[in-house]
Design a protein around this motif. Structure first.
Motif, mmCIF file in Angstrom:
data_model
loop_
_atom_site.group_PDB
_atom_site.id
_atom_site.type_symbol
_atom_site.label_atom_id
_atom_site.label_comp_id
_atom_site.label_asym_id
_atom_site.label_seq_id
_atom_site.Cartn_x
_atom_site.Cartn_y
_atom_site.Cartn_z
ATOM 1 N N GLN A 1 44.340 -8.891 84.226
ATOM 2 C CA GLN A 1 44.203 -7.327 84.155
ATOM 3 C C GLN A 1 45.131 -6.961 83.241
ATOM 4 O O GLN A 1 46.337 -6.897 83.372
ATOM 5 C CB GLN A 1 44.532 -6.933 85.486
ATOM 6 C CG GLN A 1 44.051 -5.591 85.649
ATOM 7 C CD GLN A 1 43.997 -5.107 87.197
ATOM 8 O OE1 GLN A 1 44.537 -5.847 87.891
ATOM 9 N NE2 GLN A 1 43.441 -3.919 87.596
ATOM 10 N N VAL A 2 44.684 -6.412 82.001
ATOM 11 C CA VAL A 2 45.650 -6.004 81.069
ATOM 12 C C VAL A 2 46.414 -4.680 81.594
ATOM 13 O O VAL A 2 47.570 -4.659 81.411
ATOM 14 C CB VAL A 2 44.812 -5.170 79.710
ATOM 15 C CG1 VAL A 2 45.746 -4.879 78.828
ATOM 16 C CG2 VAL A 2 43.898 -6.655 79.137
ATOM 17 N N ASN A 3 45.774 -3.918 82.235
ATOM 18 C CA ASN A 3 46.407 -2.620 82.891
ATOM 19 C C ASN A 3 46.136 -2.669 84.382
ATOM 20 O O ASN A 3 44.979 -2.695 84.367
ATOM 21 C CB ASN A 3 46.066 -1.333 82.161
ATOM 22 C CG ASN A 3 46.715 -0.312 82.502
ATOM 23 O OD1 ASN A 3 47.113 -0.126 83.741
ATOM 24 N ND2 ASN A 3 47.110 0.813 81.629
ATOM 25 N N PRO A 4 47.047 -2.399 85.268
ATOM 26 C CA PRO A 4 46.941 -2.476 86.528
ATOM 27 C C PRO A 4 45.927 -0.968 86.980
ATOM 28 O O PRO A 4 45.173 -0.982 88.167
ATOM 29 C CB PRO A 4 48.320 -2.226 87.452
ATOM 30 C CG PRO A 4 49.099 -1.794 86.167
ATOM 31 C CD PRO A 4 48.663 -2.333 84.970
ATOM 32 N N ARG A 5 45.720 -0.029 86.016
ATOM 33 C CA ARG A 5 44.831 1.002 86.572
ATOM 34 C C ARG A 5 43.445 0.712 85.945
ATOM 35 O O ARG A 5 42.633 1.563 86.163
ATOM 36 C CB ARG A 5 45.316 2.310 85.526
ATOM 37 C CG ARG A 5 46.888 2.862 86.161
ATOM 38 C CD ARG A 5 47.300 3.940 85.422
ATOM 39 N NE ARG A 5 48.534 4.156 85.944
ATOM 40 C CZ ARG A 5 48.696 5.357 86.783
ATOM 41 N NH1 ARG A 5 47.686 5.662 87.495
ATOM 42 N NH2 ARG A 5 50.079 5.507 87.205
ATOM 43 N N GLN A 6 43.246 -0.287 85.149
ATOM 44 C CA GLN A 6 41.955 -0.707 84.589
ATOM 45 C C GLN A 6 41.251 -1.229 86.011
ATOM 46 O O GLN A 6 41.796 -2.013 86.843
ATOM 47 C CB GLN A 6 42.029 -1.645 83.588
ATOM 48 C CG GLN A 6 42.541 -0.755 82.303
ATOM 49 C CD GLN A 6 42.508 -1.980 81.028
ATOM 50 O OE1 GLN A 6 42.549 -2.912 81.446
ATOM 51 N NE2 GLN A 6 42.425 -1.244 79.943
#
Length: 407
Positions: free
Chosen positions: A101-106
């Protein structure tokens, strides 16, 4: 500037208005401007009509049929928050499937080991709903959520029902005081003279499908259910419910709120499960192959969980004699029996066999007792190491899945 209205797939079947190609949508003339406004209003009424139709269908309890949309990626739904989310990612990691997951918000991630698979982080109930709608193909979610929101839909298929986390059970709980003090079973609760059509048993729950279904199956009448989120345990003390129906793990929260479970009051035993859309497995290219890969890894890891390899040396005249001594002990049979092989030594320049190596697989709870028994029959130099994977000749649940799919 132009504006597009994107409709969901199930709304795209609604009739579309006809536009004359000779009449421009935008024009400086008042008459054409009036025509554009009228067209816009007709479009708006059209969309409103379609949405109202879908809402009416949902309200009447009729499910919209899942549509298999062509796409290259297989979609796996994972819980987006909480302990279930972390445990799901950890389990896949233990199976050498790393969620990137590149960004935890994605809300979208990848699994490099499954290049044709996308991970979508969703609320558990939305995972079930999107499996039914065709927006997801696979999902990891609790069995309680599958049963509550899937409502026995035939398109949902349980690929693996026991992923060894998220253990809990859905249970009825009542106060341990007042009129309920001596009530200890579901039958006693149902037979209480207080309940009638005018004054039914009030149950607070978030499980509005499983609750009424359970009561009906047990022949219990004069029950009403109220929906509630959050701390259900407070409902009886506040006087807004007589009982609750909720998930229970350790039972500590119930005890701290003066509530108790009753005999016969368990609706469902639950833990995390791998679930799939039957339609996706049969119709979507690559879905069945992906499930096979995931299932192979899950089965191998879960079967090895809590198992240890025990290796020891033992003197003997031959392998048969050593095998008889080992198998005389109840905890030394291993998965299919001990592996016994000669240990070659050099004595006076000659190769000889004085020892045999014993290899067995032992569950953690029996580990110390097994080591004692092994030493009692002559084992020495005992080595113990945890197992990571146990691959069978074939994955039992794979064959079961193919039978369920009539393949």
């Amino acid at each position: 500037m132009s504006m597009s209205i994107l409709l969901p797939t199930n709304l795209q079947q609604c009739p579309s208005p006809s536009f004359s190609p000779s009449t421009p949508l935008l024009s400086p003339s008042p008459s054409t401007a009036f025509s554009f406004v009228g067209t816009s209003r007709r479009c708006l009424r059209l969309v409103t009509c379609c949405v109202s139709s879908v809402q009416s269908s949902v309200a009447n309890g009729s499910a919209l049929a899942a549509v298999i949309v062509e796409r290259d990626q297989i979609r796996l739904g994972l819980p987006s928050k909480g302990r279930m989310a972390a445990d799901s990612v950890d389990l896949l990691k233990d199976c050498q499937l790393f969620v990137k997951q590149v960004n935890p918000r994605q809300y979208v991630a990848q699994i490099p080991q499954l290049p044709n698979t996308e991970v979508w982080f969703q609320r558990p109930k939305d995972i079930v709903r999107k499996l039914l709608s065709g927006d997801l193909d696979l999902g990891i979610v609790g069995l309680d959520t599958v049963c509550e929101y899937g409502q026995e839909n035939e398109d949902l298929i349980i690929v693996h029902e026991a992923l060894n986390f998220g253990d809990c059970h859905l249970s009825i709980a009542i106060p341990n005081y007042g009129i309920f003090e001596n009530i200890n079973s579901l039958k006693e609760l149902a037979d209480m003279p207080q309940w009638s059509e005018e004054r039914p048993l009030r149950v607070a729950t978030g499980f509005t499908y499983l609750g009424p279904k359970f009561m009906e199956e047990n022949g219990i009448k004069h029950v009403t259910f109220s929906t509630a989120d959050g701390a259900l345990e407070a409902a009886p003390a506040m006087g807004i419910a007589d009982a609750i129906l909720d998930l229970v793990s350790s039972g500590t929260t119930l005890k701290e709120n003066n509530l108790k479970e009753i005999e016969g009051g368990v609706v469902l035993e639950s833990q995390a499960a791998l679930v799939a859309s039957r339609r996706a497995l049969t119709d979507r290219k690559g879905a069945l192959k992906t499930v096979h890969e995931i299932l192979e890894r899950l089965e191998a890891h879960l079967k090895a969980d809590g198992q240890f390899t025990v290796v020891a040396n033992m003197r003997g005249n031959n392998a048969q004699e050593v095998a008889e001594r080992v198998l005389s002990q109840p905890s030394l049979s291993g998965l299919q029996g001990p592996t016994i092989s000669p240990v070659y030594c050099t004595q006076n320049g000659k190769v000889s066999i004085d020892y045999y190596a014993i290899v067995i697989c032992v569950p953690k709870k029996a580990l110390y007792e097994s080591v004692k028994q092994l030493r009692a029959v002559g084992g020495s130099g005992v080595l113990v190491s945890p197992l990571t994977y146990i691959f069978d000749e074939d994955t039992p649940r794979w064959g079961q899945l193919l039978r369920n799919l009539n393949l």
